[in-house]
Design a protein around this motif. Structure first.
Motif, PDB file in Angstrom:
ATOM      1  N   ILE A 179       0.749  -1.237   0.130  1.00 19.27           N
ATOM      2  CA  ILE A 179       0.023  -0.095  -0.017  1.00 19.27           C
ATOM      3  C   ILE A 179       0.902   1.386  -0.017  1.00 19.27           C
ATOM      4  CG2 ILE A 179      -1.733   1.327   1.263  1.00 19.27           C
ATOM      5  CD1 ILE A 179      -2.780  -1.453   0.220  1.00 19.27           C
ATOM      6  N   ILE A 180       0.402   2.063  -1.007  1.00 25.99           N
ATOM      7  CA  ILE A 180       1.206   3.528  -0.891  1.00 25.99           C
ATOM      8  C   ILE A 180       0.569   4.447   0.220  1.00 25.99           C
ATOM      9  CG2 ILE A 180       1.697   5.841  -2.210  1.00 25.99           C
ATOM     10  CD1 ILE A 180       1.203   3.967  -4.738  1.00 25.99           C
ATOM     11  N   ALA A 181       1.458   4.663   1.276  1.00 23.54           N
ATOM     12  CA  ALA A 181       1.153   5.575   2.457  1.00 23.54           C
ATOM     13  C   ALA A 181       0.377   6.710   1.853  1.00 23.54           C
ATOM     14  CB  ALA A 181       2.278   5.854   3.457  1.00 23.54           C
ATOM     15  N   ARG A 182      -0.448   6.974   2.611  1.00 20.40           N
ATOM     16  CA  ARG A 182      -1.484   8.332   2.537  1.00 20.40           C
ATOM     17  C   ARG A 182      -0.788   9.573   2.527  1.00 20.40           C
ATOM     18  NH1 ARG A 182      -7.056   8.220   2.543  1.00 20.40           N
ATOM     19  NH2 ARG A 182      -7.273   6.074   2.438  1.00 20.40           N
ATOM     20  N   GLU A 183       0.579   9.528   3.309  1.00 22.02           N
ATOM     21  CA  GLU A 183       1.166  10.738   3.262  1.00 22.02           C
ATOM     22  C   GLU A 183       2.304  10.838   2.257  1.00 22.02           C
ATOM     23  OE1 GLU A 183       0.432   8.799   5.821  1.00 22.02           O
ATOM     24  OE2 GLU A 183       2.298   7.787   6.168  1.00 22.02           O
ATOM     25  N   TYR A 184       2.410   9.740   1.432  1.00 21.43           N
ATOM     26  CA  TYR A 184       3.473   9.612   0.376  1.00 21.43           C
ATOM     27  C   TYR A 184       3.716  11.008  -0.451  1.00 21.43           C
ATOM     28  CZ  TYR A 184       5.741   8.180  -4.027  1.00 21.43           C
ATOM     29  OH  TYR A 184       6.273   8.009  -5.149  1.00 21.43           O
ATOM     30  N   LEU A 185       4.914  11.193  -0.663  1.00 16.66           N
ATOM     31  CA  LEU A 185       5.164  12.256  -1.436  1.00 16.66           C
ATOM     32  C   LEU A 185       6.639  11.970  -2.165  1.00 16.66           C
ATOM     33  CD1 LEU A 185       5.003  15.972   0.045  1.00 16.66           C
ATOM     34  CD2 LEU A 185       3.875  14.973  -1.882  1.00 16.66           C
ATOM     35  N   ALA A 186       6.562  12.170  -3.411  1.00 22.40           N
ATOM     36  CA  ALA A 186       7.567  11.636  -4.262  1.00 22.40           C
ATOM     37  C   ALA A 186       8.589  12.594  -4.107  1.00 22.40           C
ATOM     38  CB  ALA A 186       7.356  11.504  -5.868  1.00 22.40           C
ATOM     39  N   SER A 187      10.074  12.068  -3.893  1.00 22.40           N
ATOM     40  CA  SER A 187      11.080  13.287  -3.631  1.00 22.40           C
ATOM     41  C   SER A 187      11.704  13.941  -5.000  1.00 22.40           C
ATOM     42  CB  SER A 187      12.121  12.318  -2.947  1.00 22.40           C
ATOM     43  OG  SER A 187      12.347  11.289  -3.694  1.00 22.40           O
ATOM     44  N   ILE A 188      11.250  13.106  -6.116  1.00 26.46           N
ATOM     45  CA  ILE A 188      11.666  13.748  -7.420  1.00 26.46           C
ATOM     46  C   ILE A 188      10.590  14.146  -8.049  1.00 26.46           C
ATOM     47  CG2 ILE A 188      13.193  12.919  -9.572  1.00 26.46           C
ATOM     48  CD1 ILE A 188      13.470  10.226  -8.252  1.00 26.46           C
ATOM     49  N   ASN A 189      10.794  15.342  -8.833  1.00 31.82           N
ATOM     50  CA  ASN A 189       9.600  15.908  -9.771  1.00 31.82           C
ATOM     51  C   ASN A 189      10.317  16.382 -11.126  1.00 31.82           C
ATOM     52  OD1 ASN A 189       7.487  16.827 -10.695  1.00 31.82           O
ATOM     53  ND2 ASN A 189       7.444  18.736  -9.952  1.00 31.82           N
ATOM     54  N   THR A 190      10.547  15.278 -11.703  1.00 33.24           N
ATOM     55  CA  THR A 190      11.219  15.557 -13.158  1.00 33.24           C
ATOM     56  C   THR A 190       9.881  15.344 -14.042  1.00 33.24           C
ATOM     57  OG1 THR A 190      12.000  13.194 -12.744  1.00 33.24           O
ATOM     58  CG2 THR A 190      13.666  14.818 -13.790  1.00 33.24           C
ATOM     59  N   PRO A 191       9.792  16.146 -14.827  1.00 38.04           N
ATOM     60  CA  PRO A 191       8.729  16.343 -15.955  1.00 38.04           C
ATOM     61  C   PRO A 191       9.084  15.232 -16.960  1.00 38.04           C
ATOM     62  CG  PRO A 191       9.961  18.372 -16.015  1.00 38.04           C
ATOM     63  CD  PRO A 191      10.672  17.498 -15.003  1.00 38.04           C
ATOM     64  N   LEU A 192       7.976  14.517 -17.415  1.00 40.70           N
ATOM     65  CA  LEU A 192       8.275  13.759 -18.630  1.00 40.70           C
ATOM     66  C   LEU A 192       9.079  14.240 -19.709  1.00 40.70           C
ATOM     67  CD1 LEU A 192       4.886  11.472 -18.527  1.00 40.70           C
ATOM     68  CD2 LEU A 192       7.443  11.206 -17.557  1.00 40.70           C
ATOM     69  N   SER A 193      10.045  13.441 -20.488  1.00 42.63           N
ATOM     70  CA  SER A 193      10.773  14.057 -21.631  1.00 42.63           C
ATOM     71  C   SER A 193       9.986  14.093 -22.729  1.00 42.63           C
ATOM     72  CB  SER A 193      11.926  13.122 -21.931  1.00 42.63           C
ATOM     73  OG  SER A 193      12.551  12.638 -20.679  1.00 42.63           O
ATOM     74  N   GLU A 194      10.123  15.254 -23.451  1.00 44.49           N
ATOM     75  CA  GLU A 194       9.484  15.343 -24.873  1.00 44.49           C
ATOM     76  C   GLU A 194      10.328  14.532 -25.915  1.00 44.49           C
ATOM     77  OE1 GLU A 194       6.608  16.658 -26.072  1.00 44.49           O
ATOM     78  OE2 GLU A 194       5.847  16.465 -24.128  1.00 44.49           O
ATOM     79  N   PRO A 195       9.798  13.813 -26.816  1.00 36.81           N
ATOM     80  CA  PRO A 195      10.252  13.380 -27.861  1.00 36.81           C
ATOM     81  C   PRO A 195      10.966  14.458 -28.815  1.00 36.81           C
ATOM     82  CG  PRO A 195       8.555  11.936 -27.556  1.00 36.81           C
ATOM     83  CD  PRO A 195       8.329  13.480 -26.501  1.00 36.81           C
ATOM     84  N   ALA A 196      12.043  14.234 -29.430  1.00 37.14           N
ATOM     85  CA  ALA A 196      12.683  15.319 -30.237  1.00 37.14           C
ATOM     86  C   ALA A 196      11.963  15.509 -31.546  1.00 37.14           C
ATOM     87  CB  ALA A 196      14.123  15.082 -30.584  1.00 37.14           C
ATOM     88  N   SER A 197      11.291  14.309 -31.807  1.00 40.92           N
ATOM     89  CA  SER A 197      10.221  14.069 -32.959  1.00 40.92           C
ATOM     90  C   SER A 197       9.329  12.834 -32.752  1.00 40.92           C
ATOM     91  CB  SER A 197      11.027  13.845 -34.353  1.00 40.92           C
ATOM     92  OG  SER A 197      11.474  12.651 -34.367  1.00 40.92           O
ATOM     93  N   ASP A 198       8.525  12.669 -33.747  1.00 42.59           N
ATOM     94  CA  ASP A 198       7.651  11.501 -33.589  1.00 42.59           C
ATOM     95  C   ASP A 198       8.229  10.502 -34.262  1.00 42.59           C
ATOM     96  OD1 ASP A 198       7.270  12.211 -36.137  1.00 42.59           O
ATOM     97  OD2 ASP A 198       5.003  12.886 -36.290  1.00 42.59           O
ATOM     98  N   LYS A 199       9.355  10.259 -34.266  1.00 36.24           N
ATOM     99  CA  LYS A 199      10.053   9.121 -34.870  1.00 36.24           C
ATOM    100  C   LYS A 199      10.215   8.062 -33.955  1.00 36.24           C
ATOM    101  CE  LYS A 199      11.402   9.661 -39.482  1.00 36.24           C
ATOM    102  NZ  LYS A 199       9.920   9.471 -39.984  1.00 36.24           N
ATOM    103  N   LEU A 200       9.887   6.895 -33.967  1.00 40.36           N
ATOM    104  CA  LEU A 200       9.941   5.925 -32.923  1.00 40.36           C
ATOM    105  C   LEU A 200      11.144   5.980 -32.142  1.00 40.36           C
ATOM    106  CD1 LEU A 200       8.070   2.671 -34.124  1.00 40.36           C
ATOM    107  CD2 LEU A 200       7.169   4.907 -33.013  1.00 40.36           C
TER     108      LEU A 200
END
Ligand SMILES: [Zn+2]
Ligand SMILES: [Zn+2]
Length: 481
Positions: free
Chosen positions: A235-256
């Motif tokens: 179970i994830i604790a109710r007071e859980y807070l992630a320590s890292i806040n890295t936004p998701l990377s944007e791909p440089a193009s829509d190529k796989l």
């Protein structure tokens, strides 16, 4: 003091790094337990990969809780200590005696523990007309609020109807699922996951596995536990807070290649590669339910599938590019892997990739600092874009690289999930539902049954028809009767 490494712990926590010399090794001497933090971790002596431990009893609780949910309201023995627990009267009549009636409803008695159970599905649904109307409105995109106004019904009454419809749908699904599970010994499945409420930041994930040939939805799981105050490592604790806040990377193009590169960056930025909630610094924790750690939910999901397919002799499982799914599948299907019966791969297709048409010869796709190898094939079109398919074979048993590049498309899974978000948009995004995700579970049950049994992609073809377990599509009346 470090925990003792038992064989049970090793069976769930063996090395899952396919590049390691001790990949899959069940020899306790290859591992050590690190107890520096509150959560003990396990390390592989060869590749030094460190992972949070999956505890056998906690996984068992997750599996029981998922199973209890699937079986809620079915006509089956409900005695937790009985071997017949969860076995449907309709599918396993030999386990029950007929035992008179309760009102008009047929009653049964369990042969093993003598508990009696009333079959609510032995009489016609008295609210059939109302239920069909509600479902038809839901499928045309009306919100629950609009439906209750239209039908002049209290919100609570509507909610009770929807719960009753969900129980009927789970009952119908259980019968068809049973036939589906017993019709083959070789399976080609695909899995993906999505946030159940993409704009709610509540950490609730929805994992789906489909048959890639017929598009029949085999199983879906959501990482919430129905009790509000359970605890334990799963179970994830109710007071859980992630320590890292890295936004998701944007791909440089829509190529796989660029999309894979961006995802590789995201995965390596996680606190652990199997935790997609690693950067959830704002978590709208559910009020009435508890959040389950994703890896436990995914592992129980595959354990359940593994138990359904007792006679399975070959499995190909194609995954969206998500290490959490891969690690869960490696854990649950390890016996299949040892018998050389498992092919496990990541698969990414351009949306317009044409199924059944040969692509170019697969070429290796190499990423710096990453030793896992991908391959890429292309479909070239005159006067249109080139379509690509990228595959990473995580475990190879029976399929060659050429064969995996000819597999059916993976996109029907995300299409299934996206369609839910479109049809039930108002309920999914309702602000007051942010912290009450459990209200969507009945809609998921109804949606899955409707998708498998009623929804026609081509005239006359539902996933159940395509899978050979239904002669023709069910009407809404037949689904809900
Ligand atoms: Zn290792
Ligand atoms: Zn019983």
């Amino acid at each position: 003091m470090p925990e003792k490494i038992t064989q049970q712990i090793i069976e769930l926590n063996f090395c899952k790094n396919p590049l390691c010399a001790d990949f899959g090794s069940l020899n306790a001497a290859n591992y050590s337990i690190l107890s520096e933090r509150n959560n003990p971790q396990i390390a592989c002596a060869s590749c030094h990969n460190i992972s949070p431990i999956i505890w056998p009893d906690e996984l068992q609780s997750e599996l029981s809780s998922q199973r209890e949910y699937l079986q809620a309201g079915l006509t089956a023995c409900t005695n937790k200590a009985c071997d017949n627990l969860g076995y449907n009267v309709q599918l396993y009549p030999e386990k029950y005696y007929s035992f008179g009636f309760s009102g008009d409803k047929q009653r049964y008695r369990c042969k093993s523990c003598q508990k009696t159970v009333v079959d609510r599905f032995s009489v016609a649904n008295p609210n059939l007309k109302t239920h069909v109307t509600i479902l038809a409105l839901l499928l045309t995109g009306f919100s629950l609020k609009e439906i209750s106004i239209k039908l002049q019904m209290q919100a609570k009454t509507l909610n009770d109807h929807i719960k009753a419809m969900a129980a009927i749908c789970r009952h119908k699904s259980s019968v068809f699922d049973h036939h589906w599970q017993n019709q083959s010994q070789q399976y080609l499945l695909g899995s993906d996951y999505h946030y159940l409420q993409p704009n709610s930041e509540n950490g609730v994930l929805w994992i789906c596995t489909l048959d890639l040939n017929s598009h029949y939805v085999v199983h879906q799981s959501v990482n919430i536990s129905e009790q509000a105050n359970v605890s334990g490592n799963r179970i994830i604790a109710r007071e859980y807070l992630a320590s890292i806040n890295t936004p998701l990377s944007e791909p440089a193009s829509d190529k796989l290649a660029d999309i894979i590169m961006a995802r590789l960056n995201d995965h390596s930025a996680r606190s652990h590669r199997n935790n997609p909630l690693h950067n959830q610094t704002q978590l709208n924790y559910p009020v009435k339910t508890s959040l389950v750690t994703p890896i436990y939910c995914a592992t129980a999901h595959y354990h359940q599938i593994n138990q359904w397919f007792q006679d399975m002799d070959k499995l190909t499982l194609s995954l969206a590019f998500e290490p959490m799914l891969a690690e869960a599948a490696i854990t649950s299907f390890n016996e299949m892997r040892q018998k050389q019966s498992l092919d496990l791969l990541y698969q990414i297709d351009d949306p317009a990739w044409i199924e059944g048409r040969m692509g170019s010869k697969p070429q290796p796709l190499i990423f710096a600092h990453n030793k896992v190898s991908w391959s890429l094939s292309e479909q070239k079109h005159i006067r249109a874009n080139t379509e690509q398919r990228a595959i990473c074979q995580i475990i190879e048993s029976n399929l060659t690289q050429k064969q995996v590049h000819q597999l059916p498309k993976h996109t029907p899974i995300s299409n299934y999930m996206e369609r839910f978000h479109v049809i039930f948009k108002s309920s999914v995004n309702e602000p007051r539902r942010k912290r009450r995700p459990e209200g969507l579970l009945p809609l998921l049950d109804i949606y899955k049954a409707w998708n498998n049994l009623c929804h026609q992609n081509n005239p006359g073809e539902t996933p159940a028809v395509n899978a050979g377990i239904s002669e023709k599509p069910l009407s809404l009346d037949q689904l809900l009767q």
